[in-house]
Design a protein around this motif. Structure first.
Motif, mmCIF file in Angstrom:
data_model
loop_
_atom_site.group_PDB
_atom_site.id
_atom_site.type_symbol
_atom_site.label_atom_id
_atom_site.label_comp_id
_atom_site.label_asym_id
_atom_site.label_seq_id
_atom_site.Cartn_x
_atom_site.Cartn_y
_atom_site.Cartn_z
ATOM 1 N N ARG A 1 0.930 -5.040 12.414
ATOM 2 C CA ARG A 1 1.275 -4.862 11.006
ATOM 3 C C ARG A 1 2.754 -4.544 10.826
ATOM 4 N NH1 ARG A 1 0.225 -4.307 5.962
ATOM 5 N NH2 ARG A 1 1.261 -2.700 4.723
ATOM 6 N N PRO B 1 -7.001 8.723 1.838
ATOM 7 C CA PRO B 1 -7.117 8.008 3.117
ATOM 8 C C PRO B 1 -6.928 8.922 4.325
ATOM 9 C CG PRO B 1 -5.764 6.761 1.580
ATOM 10 C CD PRO B 1 -5.972 8.117 0.969
ATOM 11 N N GLN C 1 0.815 -1.211 0.000
ATOM 12 C CA GLN C 1 0.000 0.000 0.000
ATOM 13 C C GLN C 1 0.849 1.261 0.000
ATOM 14 O OE1 GLN C 1 -3.121 -0.236 -0.454
ATOM 15 N NE2 GLN C 1 -3.387 -2.422 -0.119
ATOM 16 N N LEU D 1 -3.155 4.291 4.055
ATOM 17 C CA LEU D 1 -4.372 3.478 4.048
ATOM 18 C C LEU D 1 -4.545 2.690 5.338
ATOM 19 C CD1 LEU D 1 -6.764 2.871 2.247
ATOM 20 C CD2 LEU D 1 -5.491 0.938 1.285
ATOM 21 N N HIS D 2 -3.500 2.037 5.813
ATOM 22 C CA HIS D 2 -3.642 1.232 7.025
ATOM 23 C C HIS D 2 -3.939 2.064 8.277
ATOM 24 C CE1 HIS D 2 -1.946 -1.964 4.458
ATOM 25 N NE2 HIS D 2 -2.627 -2.762 5.262
ATOM 26 N N ILE E 1 -10.651 3.621 11.830
ATOM 27 C CA ILE E 1 -12.048 3.199 11.742
ATOM 28 C C ILE E 1 -12.386 2.262 12.896
ATOM 29 C CG2 ILE E 1 -13.686 1.808 10.396
ATOM 30 C CD1 ILE E 1 -12.326 2.864 7.863
ATOM 31 N N PHE E 2 -11.524 1.286 13.103
ATOM 32 C CA PHE E 2 -11.759 0.315 14.174
ATOM 33 C C PHE E 2 -11.803 0.991 15.543
ATOM 34 C CE2 PHE E 2 -9.894 -2.456 17.437
ATOM 35 C CZ PHE E 2 -10.838 -3.477 17.447
ATOM 36 N N TYR F 1 -7.602 2.311 8.307
ATOM 37 C CA TYR F 1 -8.274 1.105 8.784
ATOM 38 C C TYR F 1 -8.302 1.048 10.305
ATOM 39 C CZ TYR F 1 -7.606 -0.691 4.006
ATOM 40 O OH TYR F 1 -7.608 -0.874 2.653
ATOM 41 N N TYR F 2 -7.160 1.340 10.918
ATOM 42 C CA TYR F 2 -7.061 1.236 12.372
ATOM 43 C C TYR F 2 -7.862 2.343 13.057
ATOM 44 C CZ TYR F 2 -3.202 -1.628 10.725
ATOM 45 O OH TYR F 2 -2.441 -2.547 10.057
ATOM 46 N N SER G 1 -5.830 0.419 18.874
ATOM 47 C CA SER G 1 -5.275 0.861 17.590
ATOM 48 C C SER G 1 -3.760 0.709 17.572
ATOM 49 C CB SER G 1 -5.668 2.320 17.304
ATOM 50 O OG SER G 1 -5.039 3.215 18.198
#
Length: 485
Positions: free
Chosen positions: A231, A40, A21, A182-183, A189-190, A186-187, A224
Motif C-alpha cells: 500500500r 479503527p 482514508q 483504517l488500513h 484482521i488478515f 485491515y492488515y 502484514s
C-alpha cells in the motif's frame, strides 16, 4: 497558506485513488474526529485481543502447562527489546504528524523515509540483541527448570523473526501519523486470522508447542508487513508514497536519489524523530525491567502462578482497548493541531481523550473484577492457576482509571514534543518504585497478593505527578515547527 498549498491539501484528502482514508484532525468537530480516528484503532486492538485469547487458548488446551507458561510469561521480556525501537517509532510518527499538520509535504516525504530506514536498522539490532541476551534474562527471571526449554525455543524463534514485528509497527506508525487508522486495521484482521489458523496447525495438529506459536507469529506478522509495504509503495500521491528504491539509492555515495533536488533520507529529520522517540523507547525498556523483576517474583511461586498471572494478562488486554485506542489518537491529534497552530483545539481534544479513556477503562475493570474466575478458565484448566489469576485481577481492577490517566497524559506529552516528561515519570514509579517495593515487600509479606499491589501503588504515584505537570503545561512552547531544509 498559498492557494497552491490549499489545493494540494484538498487533493490529497478527497481524491479516490490516493490515501483517501487519511483524516485531517485539524478541522471539524473535535469529538467526532477523535472518535472517527479511534474506532479503527479500537477495533484493531479488540481484534488483537481476540487473537491473543485464541493464541493462548490453543497453547493452553493443546499443549501442557509448561508450554503455556513459557508463552504467557514472555510479554515483558519481548517488550524490553522491541519496546525500545517501537518507542522511537512513536517519535517518528509525532514528527510526521507535525509536518502534516503544518502542510509541509516535502518534509513529510523525508520524515516517512527516514522513519522507515530507522525501522530497517532497528530490526537488525533487535534480532542480535534478542538472540544474545534472552538466555541470560530468562535465568535472571528465575524461570522454572521445567519451563526453561520451552521458553528458550519460543524466544529464539521469535527474535529470529522480530524484524516482522518492528517493521509492522513502523509502517503502522507512519500511516496513523497521516491520519489513516483504517488500513492498519485491515492488515491486522488478515494477519490475526492467519496467526490463529497457523496456531491450530502448528500447535494442535503438529504438536510443536511454544515453538509452533512463535513460528505462527513470525509468519503472520511478515505477511502484514508485505501488505503495508504494497500500500505505502503504491500511493498515487508522491508526498506520502514510500519509494524503497529511491530511498536506498539515496544512501549510495554516487547515487543521490532526489525529491525536489534533495535526498529522500534526511539526517536532521531522523535525529528529530530519535530525539522525540528516544525517551519513549527508554521508558518502554526500563519499565520492562521493572516488570521483569515482578515476573521473576511471580515465577518464584511456581508454574501455576506463572500460568494464572499470564492468563490474567490476556484478559487485562481488554482494559487496554480504550486506553490504547485513546492514547494512540492523542499524539497524532495533538501534534497535528499544534503543527497547525491550533492550541485551544489541542487542549479540548486532550481533555476529551483523558475523560473518555478513564471512564471506559474503569467500566471494563468492573466487568473483569466480577467475571475473572470464569474468564480465566478459558485459558487454564487448573484450579490453582485460576486462583492466582483471580487474586491478581481483583487487586488491580478497581484502579484501572489511574492506568488510563497516566497513559493518556503520556500520549498528550508526546504529541506536544515533551516525551521526556512521561519517561522520567514512568522510570521513577513504574520501574524504580516497583522494583524497590516488590524486593522489600515480598520479604515482609511473602504472599502472591503483595506482588499485585505493585501496580495500583505505582499507577497512583505516576498519576499524581502527571496531573501536576499537565496543569502547568505551557502549550504555546510546544507549537513550534521546524522545517527540514
Amino acid at each position: 497558506m498559498s492557494n497552491n498549498k490549499k489545493h494540494t491539501f484538498f487533493h490529497i484528502h478527497h481524491k479516490q485513488g490516493g490515501h483517501a482514508q487519511n483524516i485531517d484532525l485539524t478541522e471539524g468537530a473535535i469529538v467526532k474526529k477523535i472518535i472517527q480516528f479511534a474506532i479503527p484503532l479500537f477495533l484493531g486492538q479488540l481484534l488483537q485481543q481476540f487473537y491473543n485469547m485464541a493464541d493462548a487458548w490453543v497453547v493452553g488446551n493443546f499443549a501442557d502447562n509448561n508450554n503455556f507458561a513459557a508463552v504467557s510469561s514472555g510479554g515483558s521480556l519481548t517488550f524490553l527489546i522491541i519496546g525500545f525501537f517501537n518507542g522511537i517509532a512513536v517519535g517518528g510518527g509525532v514528527i510526521i504528524s507535525r509536518y502534516y499538520g503544518a502542510r509541509d509535504y516535502k518534509s513529510v516525504q523525508k520524515a516517512i523515509h527516514s522513519n522507515f530506514l530507522f525501522g530497517v536498522v532497528s530490526s537488525v539490532l533487535a534480532t542480535v540483541a534478542g538472540l544474545l541476551f534472552i538466555p541470560t534474562l530468562l535465568t535472571w527471571m528465575k524461570t522454572p527448570a521445567e519451563v526453561m526449554p520451552h521458553s528458550l525455543l519460543y524466544f529464539h524463534i521469535y527474535f529470529a523473526g522480530v524484524a516482522t514485528v518492528i517493521l509492522y509497527n513502523i509502517c503502522m506508525s507512519i500511516m496513523q501519523a497521516l491520519g489513516d487508522s483504517l488500513h492498519p486495521l485491515y492488515y491486522l484482521i488478515f494477519s490475526s486470522l492467519v496467526n490463529v489458523a497457523l496456531d491450530l496447525l502448528f500447535v494442535a495438529v503438529f504438536h510443536w508447542g511454544a515453538g509452533g506459536a512463535a513460528v505462527a507469529t513470525v509468519i503472520a506478522q511478515g505477511l502484514s508487513v508485505v501488505l503495508c509495504l504494497v500500500r505505502m509503495c503504491r500511493e498515487k500521491d508522491e508526498t506520502v508514497r514510500l519509494d524503497l528504491k529511491r530511498l536506498f539509492g539515496s544512501l549510495h555515495p554516487r547515487k543521490g536519489a532526489v525529491f525536489g533536488g534533495e535526498s529522500l533520507f534526511h539526517k536532521d529529520i531522523l535525529l528529530q524523530a530519535i530525539g522525540q522517540g528516544l525517551p519513549t523507547g527508554i521508558q518502554n525498556s526500563v519499565i520492562s525491567i521493572g516488570n521483569i523483576v515482578i515476573q521473576s517474583n511471580v515465577n518464584a511461586f511456581g508454574a501455576y502462578a506463572i500460568s494464572g498471572h499470564g492468563a490474567y494478562a490476556k484478559i487485562e488486554g481488554f482494559v487496554f482497548l480504550p486506553i490504547m485506542s485513546v492514547s494512540m489518537v492523542l499524539p497524532t491529534f495533538i501534534s497535528q493541531n499544534l503543527g497547525a497552530g491550533k492550541q485551544d483545539r489541542a487542549k479540548k481534544g486532550a481533555a476529551f481523550g483523558i475523560l473518555s479513556g478513564m471512564v471506559l477503562a474503569e467500566l471494563v475493570g468492573v466487568v473483569i473484577y466480577l467475571w475473572a474466575p470464569y474468564a480465566l478458565r478459558f485459558f487454564v484448566n487448573s484450579q490453582d492457576a485460576v486462583e492466582y489469576g483471580v487474586i491478581h485481577a481483583r487487586t488491580v481492577a478497581p484502579f484501572f482509571f489511574l492506568l488510563a490517566f497516566s497513559h493518556c497524559v503520556a500520549g498528550i506529552m508526546r504529541g506536544c514534543g515533551k516525551a521526556f516528561v512521561p519517561m522520567i515519570t514512568m522510570l521513577l514509579f513504574w520501574c524504580g518504585v516497583r522494583i524497590v517495593y516488590v524486593t522489600l515487600a515480598v520479604q515482609v509479606f511473602p504472599v502472591f497478593k503483595t506482588i499485585s499491589w505493585a501496580y495500583p501503588l505505582t499507577w497512583s504515584l505516576s498519576s499524581i505527578l502527571l496531573l501536576i505537570v499537565l496543569l502547568k503545561l505551557n502549550w504555546g512552547s510546544s507549537a513550534g515547527r521546524k522545517t527540514a531544509s
